[in-house]
Design an enzyme around this catalytic site. Structure first.
Site, mmCIF file in Angstrom:
data_model
loop_
_atom_site.group_PDB
_atom_site.id
_atom_site.type_symbol
_atom_site.label_atom_id
_atom_site.label_comp_id
_atom_site.label_asym_id
_atom_site.label_seq_id
_atom_site.Cartn_x
_atom_site.Cartn_y
_atom_site.Cartn_z
ATOM 1 N N TYR A 146 157.327 174.112 -6.239
ATOM 2 C CA TYR A 146 157.241 174.670 -4.881
ATOM 3 C C TYR A 146 156.646 176.066 -4.908
ATOM 4 O O TYR A 146 155.659 176.366 -4.216
ATOM 5 C CB TYR A 146 158.631 174.699 -4.220
ATOM 6 N N LYS A 161 153.086 177.653 -3.388
ATOM 7 C CA LYS A 161 153.040 178.752 -2.411
ATOM 8 C C LYS A 161 152.200 179.902 -2.972
ATOM 9 O O LYS A 161 151.409 180.517 -2.250
ATOM 10 C CB LYS A 161 154.456 179.243 -2.071
ATOM 11 N N THR A 211 156.631 183.314 0.576
ATOM 12 C CA THR A 211 157.993 183.457 0.064
ATOM 13 C C THR A 211 158.055 184.475 -1.068
ATOM 14 O O THR A 211 157.074 184.657 -1.795
ATOM 15 C CB THR A 211 158.479 182.077 -0.449
ATOM 16 N N ASP A 212 159.230 185.063 -1.244
ATOM 17 C CA ASP A 212 159.419 185.979 -2.379
ATOM 18 C C ASP A 212 159.410 185.228 -3.717
ATOM 19 O O ASP A 212 159.274 185.845 -4.780
ATOM 20 C CB ASP A 212 160.715 186.787 -2.225
ATOM 21 N N GLU A 213 159.538 183.900 -3.665
ATOM 22 C CA GLU A 213 159.601 183.137 -4.922
ATOM 23 C C GLU A 213 158.300 183.188 -5.705
ATOM 24 O O GLU A 213 158.281 182.818 -6.881
ATOM 25 C CB GLU A 213 159.951 181.679 -4.635
HETATM 26 P P1 NAD Z 1 160.935 173.464 6.803
HETATM 27 O O1 NAD Z 1 160.860 172.527 5.665
HETATM 28 O O2 NAD Z 1 162.198 173.578 7.575
HETATM 29 O O3 NAD Z 1 159.787 173.107 7.860
HETATM 30 C C1 NAD Z 1 158.487 172.767 7.461
HETATM 31 C C2 NAD Z 1 157.755 172.179 8.676
HETATM 32 O O4 NAD Z 1 156.397 171.912 8.277
HETATM 33 C C3 NAD Z 1 158.368 170.860 9.162
HETATM 34 O O5 NAD Z 1 158.452 170.852 10.569
HETATM 35 C C4 NAD Z 1 157.361 169.809 8.679
HETATM 36 O O6 NAD Z 1 157.310 168.666 9.513
HETATM 37 C C5 NAD Z 1 156.061 170.603 8.727
HETATM 38 N N1 NAD Z 1 155.047 170.052 7.821
HETATM 39 C C6 NAD Z 1 155.213 169.716 6.502
HETATM 40 N N2 NAD Z 1 154.049 169.218 6.023
HETATM 41 C C7 NAD Z 1 153.138 169.291 7.024
HETATM 42 C C8 NAD Z 1 151.769 168.952 7.121
HETATM 43 N N3 NAD Z 1 151.093 168.443 6.080
HETATM 44 N N4 NAD Z 1 151.127 169.161 8.307
HETATM 45 C C9 NAD Z 1 151.810 169.667 9.359
HETATM 46 N N5 NAD Z 1 153.119 170.001 9.322
HETATM 47 C C10 NAD Z 1 153.765 169.806 8.178
HETATM 48 O O7 NAD Z 1 160.481 174.886 6.231
HETATM 49 P P2 NAD Z 1 161.000 176.349 6.600
HETATM 50 O O8 NAD Z 1 162.198 176.656 5.805
HETATM 51 O O9 NAD Z 1 160.993 176.512 8.068
HETATM 52 O O10 NAD Z 1 159.801 177.217 5.969
HETATM 53 C C11 NAD Z 1 158.663 177.554 6.785
HETATM 54 C C12 NAD Z 1 157.723 178.418 5.965
HETATM 55 O O11 NAD Z 1 158.403 179.609 5.558
HETATM 56 C C13 NAD Z 1 157.238 177.763 4.670
HETATM 57 O O12 NAD Z 1 155.892 178.120 4.496
HETATM 58 C C14 NAD Z 1 158.109 178.372 3.592
HETATM 59 O O13 NAD Z 1 157.424 178.401 2.362
HETATM 60 C C15 NAD Z 1 158.305 179.775 4.142
HETATM 61 N N6 NAD Z 1 159.539 180.477 3.737
HETATM 62 C C16 NAD Z 1 160.753 179.880 3.896
HETATM 63 C C17 NAD Z 1 161.906 180.597 3.584
HETATM 64 C C18 NAD Z 1 163.288 179.997 3.785
HETATM 65 O O14 NAD Z 1 164.275 180.623 3.409
HETATM 66 N N7 NAD Z 1 163.421 178.816 4.372
HETATM 67 C C19 NAD Z 1 161.811 181.914 3.098
HETATM 68 C C20 NAD Z 1 160.540 182.477 2.931
HETATM 69 C C21 NAD Z 1 159.407 181.753 3.275
HETATM 70 O O1 DAU Z 2 163.451 182.850 -1.357
HETATM 71 C C1 DAU Z 2 162.832 182.146 -0.323
HETATM 72 C C2 DAU Z 2 163.028 180.658 -0.513
HETATM 73 O O2 DAU Z 2 164.385 180.393 -0.170
HETATM 74 C C3 DAU Z 2 162.085 179.815 0.319
HETATM 75 O O3 DAU Z 2 160.771 180.023 -0.126
HETATM 76 C C4 DAU Z 2 162.432 178.326 0.229
HETATM 77 O O4 DAU Z 2 161.618 177.586 1.111
HETATM 78 C C5 DAU Z 2 163.892 178.153 0.611
HETATM 79 O O5 DAU Z 2 164.266 176.800 0.459
HETATM 80 C C6 DAU Z 2 164.768 179.046 -0.253
HETATM 81 O O6 DAU Z 2 164.721 178.614 -1.643
HETATM 82 P P1 DAU Z 2 166.058 178.518 -2.536
HETATM 83 O O7 DAU Z 2 165.798 177.567 -3.622
HETATM 84 O O8 DAU Z 2 166.555 179.878 -2.851
HETATM 85 O O9 DAU Z 2 167.043 177.897 -1.401
HETATM 86 P P2 DAU Z 2 168.153 176.755 -1.440
HETATM 87 O O10 DAU Z 2 168.788 176.749 -0.086
HETATM 88 O O11 DAU Z 2 167.660 175.478 -1.977
HETATM 89 O O12 DAU Z 2 169.216 177.344 -2.503
HETATM 90 C C7 DAU Z 2 169.765 178.648 -2.369
HETATM 91 C C8 DAU Z 2 170.600 178.925 -3.615
HETATM 92 O O13 DAU Z 2 171.752 178.068 -3.591
HETATM 93 C C9 DAU Z 2 169.883 178.613 -4.911
HETATM 94 O O14 DAU Z 2 170.321 179.536 -5.912
HETATM 95 C C10 DAU Z 2 170.369 177.208 -5.275
HETATM 96 C C11 DAU Z 2 171.790 177.214 -4.757
HETATM 97 N N1 DAU Z 2 172.337 175.918 -4.293
HETATM 98 C C12 DAU Z 2 171.607 175.124 -3.471
HETATM 99 C C13 DAU Z 2 172.132 173.951 -2.979
HETATM 100 C C14 DAU Z 2 171.313 173.062 -2.057
HETATM 101 C C15 DAU Z 2 173.644 175.570 -4.655
HETATM 102 O O15 DAU Z 2 174.330 176.307 -5.415
HETATM 103 N N2 DAU Z 2 174.178 174.394 -4.159
HETATM 104 C C16 DAU Z 2 173.469 173.575 -3.345
HETATM 105 O O16 DAU Z 2 174.016 172.538 -2.922
#
Ligand code: NAD
Ligand code: DAU
Length: 337
Positions: free
Chosen positions: A147, A151, A120-122
């Site tokens: 989190y 990562k 992630t960019d975080e």
């Molecule tokens: P998500 O929470 O939707 O899915 C995570 C999956 O991992 C689930 O299916 C869960 O059951 C599985 N899991 C959790 N713990 C596990 C374990 N111990 N063993 C096996 N499986 C397990 O997450 P997502 O949003 O799809 O993110 C996927 C990946 O992408 C993560 O590594 C996250 O850090 C990264 N990422 C997410 C975003 C975003 O915007 N969502 C952006 C950049 C990177």
């Molecule tokens: O940047 C990549 C990341 O993006 C991933 O690594 C994470 O897995 C993914 O969850 C996401 O993280 P954020 O914390 O940015 O996503 P989230 O959807 O939780 O929130 C997006 C933005 O919206 C953040 O600034 C918080 C805000 N927010 C979130 C919720 C749930 C609100 O304002 N209201 C809300 O109800």
């Protein structure tokens, strides 16, 4: 080619599996997923007879070793992924994101299997709203939340295993994804499903925080480009120039639902809330020729709204528990700014 996809029942992993099965029928896919609260096996229903699904934990060394020994590559999506949950209880984040990644690295090292690490960019921390800089592959790590710290830790393990043990690894750090099959705890699906239920969207703090949105299919195409043609040991940033503040995202959603632009609430802010993320994806574009296909955020958002309207049975069973958890974490409405 045989690949092991960890976290394939989660948001990005499921979209990756669906895209792979549709566009690369020659690939044999095994999914390893623990089906935590975030995993949903029904996301893979349409490809159930085309993949192998293993219900298990990435931190299970013996299981992981056995599965890795039978594939050519691992694409590691599995993680605890939600910042708010990591603030409430960081332990599962350390266990899955750090120990789980360690377990996979030991197996790919032992069996000399190609490994792609999804991150992630975080890990880079955050930027000021008016900072002209964006994150690049050489930005120093500076994570803010439990989190993002876990990562970042897992990325550093990958770098060490690549350098010290010669593991054939690549890493990608992507910005915020949106699209179908995203858990309703996350910002965009939470507000869409709130609006479907007639609840006002909820903005943390003043709603000024900026995220760099990318459609999940564009992320996953970049992952394939890196897996096939990326330089070993290299990190690639994935982003689609999609910077928007949260208030603008809510405004777009309210317009999509035909609601008044002021029809939302400000709620308690997230502790340590990162202000802005912004990705410079020049390396990915110039070296691997990747380009995003979703260039109009509002079109992609409208398609995502349609998906949630048409797939209520997918998200409805999880909605109440999510809203209950936010209330239990102390979320409350603030006076208007
Ligand atoms: P998500 O929470 O939707 O899915 C995570 C999956 O991992 C689930 O299916 C869960 O059951 C599985 N899991 C959790 N713990 C596990 C374990 N111990 N063993 C096996 N499986 C397990 O997450 P997502 O949003 O799809 O993110 C996927 C990946 O992408 C993560 O590594 C996250 O850090 C990264 N990422 C997410 C975003 C975003 O915007 N969502 C952006 C950049 C990177
Ligand atoms: O940047 C990549 C990341 O993006 C991933 O690594 C994470 O897995 C993914 O969850 C996401 O993280 P954020 O914390 O940015 O996503 P989230 O959807 O939780 O929130 C997006 C933005 O919206 C953040 O600034 C918080 C805000 N927010 C979130 C919720 C749930 C609100 O304002 N209201 C809300 O109800």
């Amino acid at each position: 080619m045989r690949i092991l996809v960890t976290g394939g029942a989660g948001f990005i992993g499921a979209n990756f599996v669906l895209q792979t099965v549709a566009e690369r029928p020659e690939i044999t896919v095994t999914v390893l997923d623990a089906l935590t609260y975030a995993g949903n096996r029904t996301s893979l229903d349409s490809v159930a007879d085309r993949i192998d699904f293993v219900h298990g934990d990435i931190a299970d060394l013996d299981l992981v070793d056995e599965l890795v020994s039978g594939v050519d590559a691992v694409v590691h999506f599995a993680a605890e992924s939600h910042n708010d949950n990591s603030l409430a209880d960081p332990w599962p984040f350390v266990q899955t994101n750090v120990v789980g990644t360690f377990s996979l690295l030991q197996a790919v090292r032992r069996h000399d299997v190609r490994y792609h690490h999804i991150s992630t960019d975080e890990v880079y921390g955050d930027l000021e709203l008016d900072d002209p800089e964006r994150f690049t592959e050489s930005t120093p790590y500076n994570p803010s939340s439990p989190y993002s710290a876990t990562k970042a830790s897992s990325d550093l393990l990958v770098r060490a295993w690549a350098r010290s043990y010669g593991v054939r690894a690549t890493i990608s750090n992507c910005s915020n994804n949106y699209g179908p099959y995203q858990h309703v705890e996350k910002f965009i699906p939470r507000q869409i499903t709130n609006l479907i239920d007639g609840i006002r969207p909820r903005l943390y703090g003043a709603g000024r925080n900026v995220r760099d949105w990318i459609h999940v299919d564009d992320h996953n195409r970049a992952v394939w480009d890196i897996l096939e043609r990326g330089r070993l040991g290299q990190t690639y940033l994935i982003g689609a120039d999609g910077e928007l503040d949260n208030k603008s995202v809510v405004a777009a959603l309210l317009a999509e639902f035909g609601r008044d632009p002021d029809d939302f609430d400000f709620v308690t802010d997230r502790p340590g809330h990162d202000m802005r993320y912004a990705i410079d994806s020049t390396l990915l574009r110039s070296e691997l020729g990747w380009q995003p296909r979703y260039r109009d955020f509002r079109e992609g958002l409208a398609a995502t709204v349609r998906w949630y309207r048409e797939n209520e049975s997918w998200w409805r069973p999880r909605k109440e528990a999510v809203e209950h958890a936010y209330a239990a974490q102390g979320e409350r409405t603030l006076p208007t700014h």
